[in-house]
Design an enzyme around this catalytic site. Structure first.
Site, PDB file in Angstrom:
ATOM      1  N   LEU A  10       0.835  -1.199   0.000  1.00 33.29           N
ATOM      2  CA  LEU A  10       0.000   0.000   0.000  1.00 33.29           C
ATOM      3  C   LEU A  10       0.870   1.249   0.000  1.00 33.29           C
ATOM      4  O   LEU A  10       1.669   1.458   0.907  1.00 33.29           O
ATOM      5  CB  LEU A  10      -0.914   0.004   1.226  1.00 33.29           C
ATOM      6  CG  LEU A  10      -1.689  -1.300   1.467  1.00 33.29           C
ATOM      7  CD1 LEU A  10      -2.624  -1.146   2.654  1.00 33.29           C
ATOM      8  CD2 LEU A  10      -2.467  -1.709   0.215  1.00 33.29           C
ATOM      9  N   ALA A  11       0.694   2.054  -1.026  1.00 39.24           N
ATOM     10  CA  ALA A  11       1.553   3.236  -1.155  1.00 39.24           C
ATOM     11  C   ALA A  11       0.790   4.404  -1.781  1.00 39.24           C
ATOM     12  O   ALA A  11       1.363   5.232  -2.473  1.00 39.24           O
ATOM     13  CB  ALA A  11       2.781   2.900  -1.990  1.00 39.24           C
ATOM     14  N   GLY A  13      -1.130   6.580  -0.001  1.00 37.64           N
ATOM     15  CA  GLY A  13      -1.373   7.666   0.959  1.00 37.64           C
ATOM     16  C   GLY A  13      -0.520   8.882   0.655  1.00 37.64           C
ATOM     17  O   GLY A  13       0.448   8.834  -0.093  1.00 37.64           O
ATOM     18  N   ARG A  17       2.417  13.580   7.098  1.00 41.53           N
ATOM     19  CA  ARG A  17       3.263  13.893   8.255  1.00 41.53           C
ATOM     20  C   ARG A  17       4.738  14.073   7.884  1.00 41.53           C
ATOM     21  O   ARG A  17       5.534  14.535   8.684  1.00 41.53           O
ATOM     22  CB  ARG A  17       3.110  12.780   9.318  1.00 41.53           C
ATOM     23  CG  ARG A  17       1.741  12.774   9.973  1.00 41.53           C
ATOM     24  CD  ARG A  17       1.435  11.483  10.715  1.00 41.53           C
ATOM     25  NE  ARG A  17       0.956  10.413   9.827  1.00 41.53           N
ATOM     26  CZ  ARG A  17       0.543   9.220  10.232  1.00 41.53           C
ATOM     27  NH1 ARG A  17       0.576   8.918  11.524  1.00 41.53           N
ATOM     28  NH2 ARG A  17       0.119   8.320   9.363  1.00 41.53           N
ATOM     29  N   ASN A 171      -0.337  -3.666  16.057  1.00 41.55           N
ATOM     30  CA  ASN A 171      -0.496  -4.140  14.687  1.00 41.55           C
ATOM     31  C   ASN A 171       0.616  -3.556  13.827  1.00 41.55           C
ATOM     32  O   ASN A 171       0.713  -2.354  13.654  1.00 41.55           O
ATOM     33  CB  ASN A 171      -1.869  -3.704  14.163  1.00 41.55           C
ATOM     34  CG  ASN A 171      -2.011  -3.976  12.675  1.00 41.55           C
ATOM     35  OD1 ASN A 171      -1.540  -4.996  12.179  1.00 41.55           O
ATOM     36  ND2 ASN A 171      -2.651  -3.058  11.967  1.00 41.55           N
ATOM     37  N   ASN A 228       6.413   7.418   9.432  1.00 40.17           N
ATOM     38  CA  ASN A 228       5.348   8.400   9.235  1.00 40.17           C
ATOM     39  C   ASN A 228       5.912   9.817   9.200  1.00 40.17           C
ATOM     40  O   ASN A 228       5.336  10.692   8.591  1.00 40.17           O
ATOM     41  CB  ASN A 228       4.296   8.307  10.347  1.00 40.17           C
ATOM     42  CG  ASN A 228       3.478   7.015  10.252  1.00 40.17           C
ATOM     43  OD1 ASN A 228       3.305   6.456   9.172  1.00 40.17           O
ATOM     44  ND2 ASN A 228       2.993   6.550  11.378  1.00 40.17           N
ATOM     45  N   LYS A 351      40.742  14.028 -13.181  1.00 38.41           N
ATOM     46  CA  LYS A 351      39.459  13.882 -13.857  1.00 38.41           C
ATOM     47  C   LYS A 351      39.682  13.256 -15.218  1.00 38.41           C
ATOM     48  O   LYS A 351      40.600  13.661 -15.933  1.00 38.41           O
ATOM     49  CB  LYS A 351      38.809  15.253 -14.026  1.00 38.41           C
ATOM     50  CG  LYS A 351      37.435  15.192 -14.656  1.00 38.41           C
ATOM     51  CD  LYS A 351      37.149  16.339 -15.602  1.00 38.41           C
ATOM     52  CE  LYS A 351      37.859  16.177 -16.923  1.00 38.41           C
ATOM     53  NZ  LYS A 351      37.474  17.163 -17.930  1.00 38.41           N
ATOM     54  N   TYR A 366      46.676  19.198 -10.747  1.00 35.11           N
ATOM     55  CA  TYR A 366      45.421  18.911 -11.439  1.00 35.11           C
ATOM     56  C   TYR A 366      45.725  18.195 -12.744  1.00 35.11           C
ATOM     57  O   TYR A 366      46.458  18.703 -13.597  1.00 35.11           O
ATOM     58  CB  TYR A 366      44.624  20.191 -11.737  1.00 35.11           C
ATOM     59  CG  TYR A 366      43.470  19.901 -12.673  1.00 35.11           C
ATOM     60  CD1 TYR A 366      42.488  18.975 -12.303  1.00 35.11           C
ATOM     61  CD2 TYR A 366      43.380  20.473 -13.935  1.00 35.11           C
ATOM     62  CE1 TYR A 366      41.452  18.649 -13.163  1.00 35.11           C
ATOM     63  CE2 TYR A 366      42.338  20.149 -14.805  1.00 35.11           C
ATOM     64  CZ  TYR A 366      41.377  19.233 -14.402  1.00 35.11           C
ATOM     65  OH  TYR A 366      40.359  18.891 -15.247  1.00 35.11           O
ATOM     66  N   TYR A 387      41.630  23.209 -20.773  1.00 35.43           N
ATOM     67  CA  TYR A 387      40.438  23.919 -21.227  1.00 35.43           C
ATOM     68  C   TYR A 387      40.838  25.288 -21.750  1.00 35.43           C
ATOM     69  O   TYR A 387      41.483  26.066 -21.049  1.00 35.43           O
ATOM     70  CB  TYR A 387      39.485  24.056 -20.031  1.00 35.43           C
ATOM     71  CG  TYR A 387      38.157  24.681 -20.341  1.00 35.43           C
ATOM     72  CD1 TYR A 387      37.367  24.193 -21.372  1.00 35.43           C
ATOM     73  CD2 TYR A 387      37.682  25.749 -19.591  1.00 35.43           C
ATOM     74  CE1 TYR A 387      36.133  24.764 -21.648  1.00 35.43           C
ATOM     75  CE2 TYR A 387      36.454  26.321 -19.852  1.00 35.43           C
ATOM     76  CZ  TYR A 387      35.679  25.839 -20.883  1.00 35.43           C
ATOM     77  OH  TYR A 387      34.457  26.396 -21.145  1.00 35.43           O
TER      78      TYR A 387
HETATM   79  C1  UD1 Z   1      -1.662   1.669   9.782  1.00 34.57           C
HETATM   80  C2  UD1 Z   1      -2.681   0.741  10.478  1.00 34.57           C
HETATM   81  C3  UD1 Z   1      -2.291   0.588  11.945  1.00 34.57           C
HETATM   82  C4  UD1 Z   1      -0.888   0.031  12.023  1.00 34.57           C
HETATM   83  C5  UD1 Z   1       0.079   0.914  11.260  1.00 34.57           C
HETATM   84  C6  UD1 Z   1       1.422   0.254  11.276  1.00 34.57           C
HETATM   85  C7  UD1 Z   1      -4.792   1.029   9.341  1.00 34.57           C
HETATM   86  C8  UD1 Z   1      -6.128   1.642   9.375  1.00 34.57           C
HETATM   87  N1  UD1 Z   1      -3.997   1.291  10.366  1.00 34.57           N
HETATM   88  O1  UD1 Z   1      -1.755   2.972  10.384  1.00 34.57           O
HETATM   89  O2  UD1 Z   1      -3.186  -0.302  12.597  1.00 34.57           O
HETATM   90  O3  UD1 Z   1      -0.519  -0.049  13.389  1.00 34.57           O
HETATM   91  O4  UD1 Z   1      -0.359   1.110   9.893  1.00 34.57           O
HETATM   92  O5  UD1 Z   1       2.228   0.615  10.253  1.00 34.57           O
HETATM   93  O6  UD1 Z   1      -4.494   0.287   8.426  1.00 34.57           O
HETATM   94  N2  UD1 Z   1      -2.481   3.925   2.227  1.00 34.57           N
HETATM   95  C9  UD1 Z   1      -3.061   3.744   0.997  1.00 34.57           C
HETATM   96  N3  UD1 Z   1      -4.317   4.206   0.777  1.00 34.57           N
HETATM   97  C10 UD1 Z   1      -5.041   4.846   1.750  1.00 34.57           C
HETATM   98  C11 UD1 Z   1      -4.422   5.019   3.009  1.00 34.57           C
HETATM   99  C12 UD1 Z   1      -3.159   4.530   3.241  1.00 34.57           C
HETATM  100  O7  UD1 Z   1      -2.458   3.169   0.082  1.00 34.57           O
HETATM  101  O8  UD1 Z   1      -6.175   5.249   1.456  1.00 34.57           O
HETATM  102  C13 UD1 Z   1      -1.123   3.399   2.462  1.00 34.57           C
HETATM  103  C14 UD1 Z   1      -0.135   4.483   2.861  1.00 34.57           C
HETATM  104  O9  UD1 Z   1       0.503   5.017   1.719  1.00 34.57           O
HETATM  105  C15 UD1 Z   1       0.826   3.740   3.758  1.00 34.57           C
HETATM  106  C16 UD1 Z   1       0.009   2.594   4.315  1.00 34.57           C
HETATM  107  O10 UD1 Z   1      -1.157   2.499   3.511  1.00 34.57           O
HETATM  108  O11 UD1 Z   1       1.921   3.194   3.056  1.00 34.57           O
HETATM  109  C17 UD1 Z   1      -0.391   2.837   5.755  1.00 34.57           C
HETATM  110  O12 UD1 Z   1      -1.073   4.064   5.865  1.00 34.57           O
HETATM  111  P1  UD1 Z   1      -0.786   5.065   7.064  1.00 34.57           P
HETATM  112  O13 UD1 Z   1      -1.656   6.253   6.892  1.00 34.57           O
HETATM  113  O14 UD1 Z   1       0.655   5.267   7.245  1.00 34.57           O
HETATM  114  O15 UD1 Z   1      -1.389   4.180   8.280  1.00 34.57           O
HETATM  115  P2  UD1 Z   1      -1.000   4.262   9.795  1.00 34.57           P
HETATM  116  O16 UD1 Z   1      -1.640   5.449  10.386  1.00 34.57           O
HETATM  117  O17 UD1 Z   1       0.463   4.137   9.942  1.00 34.57           O
HETATM  118 CA    CA Z   2       2.277   4.277   8.590  1.00 37.79          CA
END
Ligand code: UD1
Ligand code: CA
Length: 456
Positions: A10-11, A13, A17, A171, A228, A351, A366, A387
């Protein structure tokens, strides 16, 4: 061949922060974009290219990892549960197990993903999740358990009670799901009070259906450190650096002070090499055996042979053969190639030049765009004036030539084998072999006696 296991990262977001214009997963960690680590670990564990869910600045993330991943688009980002749902279309239909990891967890190892998968393959319920016990607990989701120890749910820290916040089991953000169950459960995720679909709510959902959720607890909680904020990035980088340095030491490299040694994971160092503090070894740098590097050396994409000594110097995109010593305060730039036994003392810059075997260049010189044959002596203060304000010109120096102190070599120029220049000569014309040239502009004043073969 049907694909049994697929990884989803998941990437999508924003990484708010981080307060950055660069997407979070592209922030460099020991020289590589952070997401590369999770991608590699996941790929190793599944044998398949993972599916990366992109959203925020999707094109930039895609461009960096085009070769290493499949992509799914999530827009707008409505939470981690929604993100996995967005990935479904990119997952091969026959996949039985789905590994999911957050893209901001670069310290998770391939072996951890393997163990997560193996645990889920033995498990009757639909989910195995990775947990870690950390004190003090971070802002991670808390793992709620029934009195008999079974997992009950994950509660996000924003929604947790005081008492739940004190739970030290967290988690981590990596899971293995039974694919069939996952796809039918995702559309049933409730909307959270924050207006998102939390992947973590799948745990409560499974338990409510009477299904079991298994937790695999990390032995090394450092693996659970995610990014984060910039502060987390520094913390994770320090852990990663310790890993790299431990690997080097285990392979026979001495690090005088590992905490002050920056080595990227792509670097190779041979055994019995000693690295003094405040060294930076970057990119595709390769250092041979029995070398002494530092203190204070910066090597980028540079090859160093065996038994070299490099002290307080900067080497970039250079090649250095065996038994070379450089520094203090040497600078090798792109295309510098020092053959075996070259000695390059204080304040030298080279160089795009080849220095042949045994060339000595002790002080303040040089050398640019030059080819220098073996056993040439470059006197203090020698400069290749390569040069002319418009173009660069080459200089060639024959074997055993002796360039006097403060010689200006105005290129293009060829200095013959065994030729000599007097101190302060400004050489504007080629010098024939075994001739002495002096003055401004330099002229040949005498022929020299070539040495007999035996004397060489
Ligand atoms: C999340 C978990 C939390 C866990 C923590 C540990 C959830 C709701 N919470 O929180 O329980 O302890 O990770 O790392 O899952 N992302 C998306 N799409 C979205 C939102 C997020 O792809 O709509 C991706 C972000 O880019 C990121 C990852 O998911 O790589 C996690 O999102 P982030 O907002 O960092 O979650 P946490 O608040 O860290
Ligand atoms: Ca995170």
């Amino acid at each position: 061949m049907s694909v049994e296991t697929i990884g989803i990262i998941l990437a999508a977001g924003k990484g708010t922060r981080m307060k950055s214009s660069l997407p979070k997963v592209l922030h460099p960690l020991l020289g590589r974009p952070m997401l590369r680590y999770a991608l590699q670990a996941m790929h190793e564990a599944t044998g398949q290219k993972p599916v990366v869910v992109v959203g925020h600045e999707a094109e930039r993330v895609r461009a960096v990892f085009a070769e290493q991943a499949e992509f799914a688009e999530q827009s707008p980002p409505l939470g981690t549960g929604d993100a996995v749902r967005a990935a479904q279309a990119a997952v091969p239909a026959g996949a039985r197990w789905v590994l999911v990891s957050n893209g901001d967890m670069p310290l998770l190892r391939a072996d951890t993903f393997r163990r997560l998968l193996a645990a889920q393959q033995r498990h009757k319920g639909p989910i195995t999740m990775l947990t870690a016990v950390m004190d003090p607990p971070r802002d991670y989701g808390r793992v709620l358990r029934f009195p008999d120890g079974r997992v009950e749910a994950i509660v996000e820290v924003a929604h947790a009670t005081e008492e739940q916040r004190r739970i030290p089991e967290l988690n981590v953000g990596a899971y293995c799901f039974d694919a069939a169950w996952l796809w039918q459960a995702l559309p049933r995720l409730p909307l959270s009070p924050k207006g998102e679909y939390y992947l973590t709510d799948l745990v409560g959902l499974a338990v409510a259906e009477g299904l079991s959720v298994q937790a695999l607890t990390l032995e090394d909680p450092a693996e659970a450190l995610g990014v984060n904020t910039r502060s987390h990035l520094a913390e994770v980088a320090a852990v990663m650096q310790r890993r790299v340095n431990e690997t080097l030491m285990a392979a026979g490299v001495t690090l005088i002070d590992p905490a002050r040694t920056y080595v990227e994971p792509s670097v190779q160092v041979g055994r019995d090499t000693v690295i003094w503090p405040d060294c930076y070894l970057l990119g595709h740098t390769v250092v041979g055996e029995g070398c002494e590097i530092g203190p204070n050396a910066y090597l980028r994409d540079t090859q160093v042979g065996n038994h070299c000594r490099i002290f307080a110097s900067v080497l970039e995109y250079a090649v250095v053969e065996d038994h070379v010593d450089i520094g203090p305060f040497g600078h090798l730039r792109k295309g510098a190639h020092l053959a075996e036994g070259v000695h390059m003392g204080n304040f030298g810059e080279v160089k795009n030049s080849y220095l042949g075997r045994g060339v000595k260049m002790g002080h303040f010189s040089y050398i640019g765009d030059a080819t220098i044959a073996e056993e040439v002596n470059i006197g203090a203060g020698t400069i290749t004036c390569n040069y002319d304000g418009e173009r660069k010109h080459p200089t060639k120096i024959g074997a055993h030539a002796f360039i006097g102190s403060d010689t200006m070599l105005v290129a293009p120029l060829e200095i013959g084998e065994g030729a000599r220049t007097g101190a302060g000569a400004v050489v504007t014309k080629d010098i024939p072999p075994y001739s002495l040239a002096v003055g401004v502009p330099a002229r040949v004043i005498r022929k020299l006696q070539p040495p007999t073969e035996a004397k060489r």
